[in-house]
Design a protein around this motif. Structure first.
Motif, PDB file in Angstrom:
ATOM      1  N   ALA A 122      -2.764   1.329   9.471  1.00  0.00           N
ATOM      2  CA  ALA A 122      -1.750   0.364   9.060  1.00  0.00           C
ATOM      3  C   ALA A 122      -0.634   1.007   8.235  1.00  0.00           C
ATOM      4  O   ALA A 122       0.403   0.378   8.002  1.00  0.00           O
ATOM      5  CB  ALA A 122      -2.396  -0.771   8.265  1.00  0.00           C
ATOM      6  N   LEU A 123      -0.815   2.242   7.787  1.00  0.00           N
ATOM      7  CA  LEU A 123       0.214   2.910   6.997  1.00  0.00           C
ATOM      8  C   LEU A 123       1.507   3.066   7.801  1.00  0.00           C
ATOM      9  O   LEU A 123       1.488   3.433   8.975  1.00  0.00           O
ATOM     10  CB  LEU A 123      -0.267   4.293   6.547  1.00  0.00           C
ATOM     11  CG  LEU A 123      -1.342   4.336   5.466  1.00  0.00           C
ATOM     12  CD1 LEU A 123      -1.799   5.774   5.238  1.00  0.00           C
ATOM     13  CD2 LEU A 123      -0.810   3.746   4.162  1.00  0.00           C
ATOM     14  N   GLY A 124       2.620   2.816   7.138  1.00  0.00           N
ATOM     15  CA  GLY A 124       3.910   2.898   7.816  1.00  0.00           C
ATOM     16  C   GLY A 124       4.206   4.263   8.391  1.00  0.00           C
ATOM     17  O   GLY A 124       4.820   4.386   9.469  1.00  0.00           O
ATOM     18  N   SER A 125       3.784   5.312   7.688  1.00  0.00           N
ATOM     19  CA  SER A 125       4.105   6.672   8.138  1.00  0.00           C
ATOM     20  C   SER A 125       3.318   7.100   9.364  1.00  0.00           C
ATOM     21  O   SER A 125       3.583   8.170   9.929  1.00  0.00           O
ATOM     22  CB  SER A 125       3.859   7.671   6.999  1.00  0.00           C
ATOM     23  OG  SER A 125       2.518   7.610   6.550  1.00  0.00           O
ATOM     24  N   LEU A 126       2.364   6.285   9.799  1.00  0.00           N
ATOM     25  CA  LEU A 126       1.596   6.603  11.006  1.00  0.00           C
ATOM     26  C   LEU A 126       1.960   5.700  12.188  1.00  0.00           C
ATOM     27  O   LEU A 126       1.273   5.726  13.216  1.00  0.00           O
ATOM     28  CB  LEU A 126       0.096   6.488  10.724  1.00  0.00           C
ATOM     29  CG  LEU A 126      -0.495   7.516   9.755  1.00  0.00           C
ATOM     30  CD1 LEU A 126      -1.982   7.271   9.556  1.00  0.00           C
ATOM     31  CD2 LEU A 126      -0.254   8.946  10.255  1.00  0.00           C
ATOM     32  N   GLN A 127       3.023   4.938  12.059  1.00  0.00           N
ATOM     33  CA  GLN A 127       3.370   3.997  13.119  1.00  0.00           C
ATOM     34  C   GLN A 127       4.078   4.668  14.293  1.00  0.00           C
ATOM     35  O   GLN A 127       3.809   4.368  15.450  1.00  0.00           O
ATOM     36  CB  GLN A 127       4.240   2.861  12.567  1.00  0.00           C
ATOM     37  CG  GLN A 127       3.566   2.028  11.491  1.00  0.00           C
ATOM     38  CD  GLN A 127       2.201   1.518  11.917  1.00  0.00           C
ATOM     39  OE1 GLN A 127       2.072   0.816  12.912  1.00  0.00           O
ATOM     40  NE2 GLN A 127       1.170   1.873  11.155  1.00  0.00           N
TER      41      GLN A 127
END
Length: 262
Positions: A122-127
């Motif tokens: 859910a982390l933004g940097s892994l989207q």
């Protein structure tokens, strides 16, 4: 408080910290060996990943033991740690191991999301990972969710197995506990271990409190016949010890027909 023990079946050195957290809350603890963690001999795939370690933009580590294995290898190949890499850990214990061994800052799942692959993703940097080189460090087997999702989001992914899990047949004392249901609670944080131990659990044992670290494990427990799962707020010793207190059969305010959310 009766003297029936809390059975903990966490493999590796993390079992000691969990036992201490339980003892601090006044529980008698017994450790049941159900799985051994064994480093894999270095092969060509591992060697290539360590030599190219500076080429990875992100490194995702799934467990403390994976972090220990990786740190040992990186230290051999890179006396000075490469810069420009973002590190990710599924849980706080893995992050603490990476920080202790490598001195790096580690991204964790959002607060309140639990120590799960789903929460980390859910982390933004892994989207969006368009063509970024990502190293996923894990054990043999395990859930494919992280690898599949990171690849689907565009990562140029290398999944590296650095250890194996070996299931152990329960020793006689643990087998007797599971057969008689003679314990206060059973603490399990691995689906593989849960499925393994279910083979020895009697009807009585299936009706004892089972402490798990995620709703996914609680769902699996239900399919295996466990009737009183209690979901901890995470896989840390403190979260699991709190869940044992919630699931204690002498606590009149606990409704065992519902999954505790922790």
């Amino acid at each position: 408080m009766s003297m029936a023990p809390v059975l903990i079946c966490r493999p590796g050195p993390r079992a000691a910290a969990l036992a201490e957290a339980m003892a601090a809350r006044g529980f008698v603890v017994e450790h049941g060996e159900a799985m051994a963690l064994e480093p894999l001999p270095e092969d060509a795939a591992q060697r290539a990943a360590w030599l190219d370690f500076d080429q990875f933009r992100r490194v995702v580590v799934v467990s403390p033991f994976a972090a220990e294995c990786m740190a040992e290898a990186v230290d051999r190949y890179w006396p000075q740690l490469p810069v420009g890499i973002d590190y990710y850990a599924v849980g706080a214990a893995t992050a603490a191991t990476l920080h202790r061994e490598l001195g790096v800052r580690v991204h964790l799942p959002p607060a309140g999301g639990g120590d799960t692959s789903e929460a980390l993703l859910a982390l933004g940097s892994l989207q969006r990972l368009d063509e970024q080189r990502v190293l996923l460090v894990a054990g043999e087997g395990g859930r494919p969710l992280l690898a599949e999702t990171l690849a689907a989001r565009g990562a140029c992914l290398t999944r590296l197995a650095v250890y194996r899990r070996r299931l152990l047949e329960p020793a006689e004392p643990l087998r007797q506990r599971l057969t008689a249901g003679d314990y206060r609670a059973l603490v399990v944080t691995s689906g593989e271990i849960l499925e393994h131990l279910a083979r020895w659990c009697s009807h009585t044992a299936l009706h004892q409190p089972l402490i798990v670290s995620s709703t996914r494990l609680a769902t699996l427990a239900g399919t295996l016949g466990f009737r009183r799962p209690v979901v901890a707020s995470g896989a840390t010793p403190a979260a699991l010890a709190d869940a044992v207190t919630k699931g204690d059969p002498e606590k009149a305010d606990v409704d065992h027909d519902d999954l505790e959310k922790g």
